[in-house]
Design a protein around this motif. Structure first.
Motif, PDB file in Angstrom:
ATOM      1  N   LEU A   3      60.273  48.557  10.886  1.00 10.72           N
ATOM      2  CA  LEU A   3      59.164  49.204  10.197  1.00 10.72           C
ATOM      3  C   LEU A   3      59.522  50.624   9.779  1.00 10.72           C
ATOM      4  N   GLN A   4      60.226  51.328  10.661  1.00  8.40           N
ATOM      5  CA  GLN A   4      60.566  52.720  10.376  1.00  8.40           C
ATOM      6  C   GLN A   4      61.587  52.848   9.245  1.00  8.40           C
ATOM      7  N   THR A   5      62.343  51.792   9.000  1.00  4.71           N
ATOM      8  CA  THR A   5      63.367  51.842   7.946  1.00  4.71           C
ATOM      9  C   THR A   5      62.932  51.087   6.695  1.00  4.71           C
ATOM     10  N   ALA A  38      52.444  45.490   9.756  1.00  4.15           N
ATOM     11  CA  ALA A  38      53.540  45.014   8.893  1.00  4.15           C
ATOM     12  C   ALA A  38      53.012  44.052   7.834  1.00  4.15           C
ATOM     13  N   LEU A  39      52.110  43.151   8.242  1.00  5.69           N
ATOM     14  CA  LEU A  39      51.500  42.232   7.291  1.00  5.69           C
ATOM     15  C   LEU A  39      50.731  42.993   6.214  1.00  5.69           C
ATOM     16  N   LEU A  40      50.034  44.028   6.635  1.00  2.00           N
ATOM     17  CA  LEU A  40      49.259  44.831   5.688  1.00  2.00           C
ATOM     18  C   LEU A  40      50.186  45.489   4.668  1.00  2.00           C
ATOM     19  N   THR A  41      51.318  45.976   5.155  1.00  2.00           N
ATOM     20  CA  THR A  41      52.299  46.606   4.271  1.00  2.00           C
ATOM     21  C   THR A  41      52.861  45.586   3.280  1.00  2.00           C
ATOM     22  N   ALA A  45      46.736  41.215   3.683  1.00  2.00           N
ATOM     23  CA  ALA A  45      45.631  41.841   4.400  1.00  2.00           C
ATOM     24  C   ALA A  45      44.795  40.830   5.173  1.00  2.00           C
ATOM     25  N   GLU A  46      44.517  39.664   4.586  1.00  2.00           N
ATOM     26  CA  GLU A  46      43.687  38.673   5.288  1.00  2.00           C
ATOM     27  C   GLU A  46      44.386  38.160   6.540  1.00  2.00           C
ATOM     28  N   ASP A  47      45.703  37.956   6.452  1.00  2.00           N
ATOM     29  CA  ASP A  47      46.450  37.520   7.638  1.00  2.00           C
ATOM     30  C   ASP A  47      46.418  38.605   8.713  1.00  2.00           C
ATOM     31  N   ALA A  48      46.533  39.873   8.290  1.00  2.00           N
ATOM     32  CA  ALA A  48      46.484  40.991   9.253  1.00  2.00           C
ATOM     33  C   ALA A  48      45.139  41.032   9.951  1.00  2.00           C
ATOM     34  N   ARG A  69      41.261  48.819   8.060  1.00  3.27           N
ATOM     35  CA  ARG A  69      42.092  48.944   6.855  1.00  3.27           C
ATOM     36  C   ARG A  69      42.435  47.571   6.274  1.00  3.27           C
ATOM     37  N   ALA A  70      42.633  46.595   7.166  1.00  2.00           N
ATOM     38  CA  ALA A  70      42.942  45.241   6.681  1.00  2.00           C
ATOM     39  C   ALA A  70      41.758  44.658   5.930  1.00  2.00           C
ATOM     40  N   TYR A  71      40.561  44.811   6.492  1.00  3.72           N
ATOM     41  CA  TYR A  71      39.372  44.297   5.793  1.00  3.72           C
ATOM     42  C   TYR A  71      39.139  45.044   4.476  1.00  3.72           C
ATOM     43  N   GLU A  72      39.375  46.346   4.490  1.00  6.91           N
ATOM     44  CA  GLU A  72      39.217  47.134   3.264  1.00  6.91           C
ATOM     45  C   GLU A  72      40.183  46.631   2.185  1.00  6.91           C
ATOM     46  N   ALA A  73      41.434  46.377   2.577  1.00  4.43           N
ATOM     47  CA  ALA A  73      42.439  45.922   1.605  1.00  4.43           C
ATOM     48  C   ALA A  73      42.124  44.532   1.083  1.00  4.43           C
ATOM     49  N   SER A  74      41.410  43.733   1.876  1.00  5.47           N
ATOM     50  CA  SER A  74      41.082  42.375   1.435  1.00  5.47           C
ATOM     51  C   SER A  74      39.726  42.298   0.736  1.00  5.47           C
ATOM     52  N   GLY A  75      39.106  43.477   0.543  1.00  4.19           N
ATOM     53  CA  GLY A  75      37.851  43.525  -0.197  1.00  4.19           C
ATOM     54  C   GLY A  75      36.612  43.235   0.618  1.00  4.19           C
TER      55      GLY A  75
END
Length: 606
Positions: A3-5, A38-41, A45-48, A69-75
């Motif tokens: 994730l950091q790289t 990581a899924l969100l990145t 988003a729904e999986d996250a 944030r995941a729910y926000e990204a998935s609307g």
């Protein structure tokens, strides 16, 4: 690392299998949060959100923030707002709370119930973020119903007072409607504290009188009476202090401060020369509050008064009880010193009052073997080898819960010690054996004592102690009290390092020691801090003579000690110590002298 790289795909692939491969790992929940991020990145988003929904209990601010944030990204803005509100209102002191607040503002979802907002304000106040709490209470004032408004006003006033803004609290309290009961009692108490903070003694005493009339049984009056006694004590108006302490004890004989107040009145009577009254009250202390923290001094000083009257049988009985029941307490060691100087008695006197002191709860701690074949213990060893001490501790503690042995505590302490975190090892042991000072050395396994009373930096500590003609165990005890051997410790007053030296003090002593090119950051270096700290303590000893006075000066300052020494004659330094008006300083001196005695018992000649 992935994730950091920026290698998100590899991170997702690795973390997706974590809980299946390592179902018993203590890091499963951490892994799920990382996996969801990581899924969100990756745009999933729904999986996250699906991963994080399973991780909501118990509440963790980082997991809830990620879920929001995941729910926000998935609307799914309603669900996002729910998760983010949970962080912002129910964990307001967490690192994630401000981020959750920003996300809520971005969503336009800043509306919250009054209950949620009150919860946030209360939790901020509990977390000592008084300024933030006051802002929240202020916002609530004009929105709560009339029945709830007085409670919010009081909470706002209390937050302002504790945040150092007592003057701002006065008009708020003045605007409270006429009321009675505990609301009025708290109002008067806060007004009194505002007056006391402003050094308005007359104003403070007026509010105490009002409290007596309006709420004679309120715990707010109990607190005010304690403050009254303390004010008179510091002003050396001892008779009025006695009256206040006695009133507290008589009005609230079962209150949390009753035993302390009774002891202060009894002690001040002794200092005022009222010996017969003091004798009676020392015995009342033992009879009425036999399990209290004031019993050891009551036993010791009642023994001293008996000894002064030539009643050696009574003195011996009280000293012996103190030595047996409170084995390593400050006063127990003093009692043993008195016993050594007395003639032995074949027929010890019996006093029924001594039977009131409850015995120490039974239960000698066994030294269990570490189960080296336990998988978690083996994991802990690998983690320790990788310098991942906190993770190793988690594995040890989990294994100890499963195995039900007593080995977990000393092993946790060892992990901290071996990584140089002596302060954390000490705290682990204090929590595990809170009554350790009452037990004899053989009643706890040796590793317990060595974790409680470690000897780090011993070569330097001993060298600089010897150079300044100081007992190394006394210096070790001072360090244990000041920083618990944490070389990076910084106090609220900006005192630094092992011996908690102020930068200006360090600079002054460094000049005296001809330590060239000194700068304040060197106080974090153990050797430098020990060199300067022992020298500074030596100057206190040279100035005052007795170690008791020097320790008090190290904690409270030379001017205060000179002032206290001028307040009449003392039988000996021990009477001076008990007479110190600052509880923190009094307990500080007693603790260091007590600890030095334990060090000597454990390790012998330094």
């Amino acid at each position: 690392a992935y994730l950091q790289t920026g290698r998100d795909a590899e991170a997702v692939a690795t973390l997706s299998e974590f809980s299946r491969k390592y179902p018993d790992s203590l890091l499963v929940r951490d892994a799920h949060v990382l996996y969801a991020n990581a899924l969100l990145t990756e745009g999933r988003a729904e999986d996250a959100a699906a991963v994080l929904e399973k991780q909501r209990e118990p509440v963790r601010a980082d997991a809830e923030l990620a879920l929001g944030r995941a729910y926000e990204a998935s609307g799914q803005t309603a669900k996002a707002a729910d998760a983010l509100r949970n962080v912002y209102y129910n964990t307001p002191t967490s690192l994630e709370a401000d981020q959750a607040g920003a996300e809520l503002r971005k969503l336009g979802a800043t509306t919250a119930s009054l209950s949620e907002r009150k919860t946030r304000a209360d939790l901020l106040a509990k977390g000592k973020r008084y300024s933030d709490a006051a802002n929240e209470y202020r916002d609530l004032l004009n929105e709560v119903n009339p029945e709830e408004r007085p409670g919010v006003q009081l909470a706002l006033a209390a937050a302002l007072l504790r945040g150092g803004h007592g003057k701002e609290a006065k008009p708020i309290l003045a605007s409270l409607p006429e009321t009675s009961g505990e609301v009025n009692a708290q109002r008067l108490y806060i007004l009194g504290e505002i007056a006391r903070a402003s050094d308005d003694q007359d104003g403070f005493l007026r509010t105490v009188d009002q409290l007596r009339q309006a709420a004679p049984t309120s715990p707010w009056l109990e607190q005010s009476l304690l403050a009254t006694g303390n004010i008179y004590l510091l002003k050396r108006d001892y008779d009025k202090a006695i009256d206040a302490y006695r009133e507290l004890q008589q009005r609230f004989p079962n209150g949390s401060r009753a035993s302390y107040a009774h002891w202060k009145a009894a002690w001040l009577n002794l200092r005022q020369g009222r010996i017969d009254e003091a004798k009676r009250e020392f015995e009342d202390q033992i009879a009425w509050y036999p399990a209290s923290a004031e019993v050891p001094p009551a036993l010791y000083w009642r023994g001293r008064l008996a000894e002064e009257e030539g009643d050696s049988g009574k003195a011996r009985a009280f000293y012996q009880k103190l030595s047996d029941r409170f084995r390593n307490y400050y006063y127990a060691e003093l009692a043993r010193e008195r016993l050594k100087a007395m003639k032995a008695s074949d027929d010890p006197a019996q006093y029924a009052i001594l039977d009131r002191v409850p015995p120490l709860p039974p239960g000698k701690v066994a030294a269990d073997e570490i189960p080296t074949d336990d998988l978690r213990v083996q994991k802990a060893q690998l983690l320790e080898n990788g310098a991942l001490v906190d993770f190793a501790v988690r594995e040890v503690q989990a294994a100890a819960m499963e195995e039900k042995g007593s080995w977990g505590t000393p092993e946790t302490a060892r992990l901290y010690q071996d990584s140089g975190q002596y302060n954390r090892a000490i705290e682990v042991m204090k929590r595990a054996v809170p009554n350790y000072f009452a037990v004899d050395i053989p009643d706890l396994p040796r590793p317990y004592w060595e974790a409680l009373f470690p000897k780090p930096y011993w070569i330097d500590l001993k060298r600089y102690s010897s150079q300044n003609a100081l007992d190394p165990y006394l210096v070790a005890s001072l360090i244990r009290q000041e920083s618990e051997f944490n070389p990076t410790a910084v106090s609220r007053a900006n005192a630094v390092g092992l011996m908690q030296l102020l930068p200006n003090t360090g600079k002054k002593v460094a000049k005296e020691e001809k330590l060239r090119h000194f700068n304040a950051t060197q106080l974090f270096v153990p050797g430098v801090n020990l060199q300067l700290g022992t020298r500074y303590f030596r100057t206190m000893v040279d100035k005052f003579g007795a170690f008791e006075y020097a320790l008090a000066a190290y904690n409270a300052g030379s001017d205060r000690v000179q002032d206290w020494l001028s307040q009449g004659k003392y039988r000996d330094p021990q009477e001076f110590v008990e007479s110190i008006p600052f509880t923190e300083t009094r307990e500080y001196v007693q603790a260091i002298l007590r600890n030095a005695s334990v060090y000597r018992q454990l390790y012998g000649v330094p």
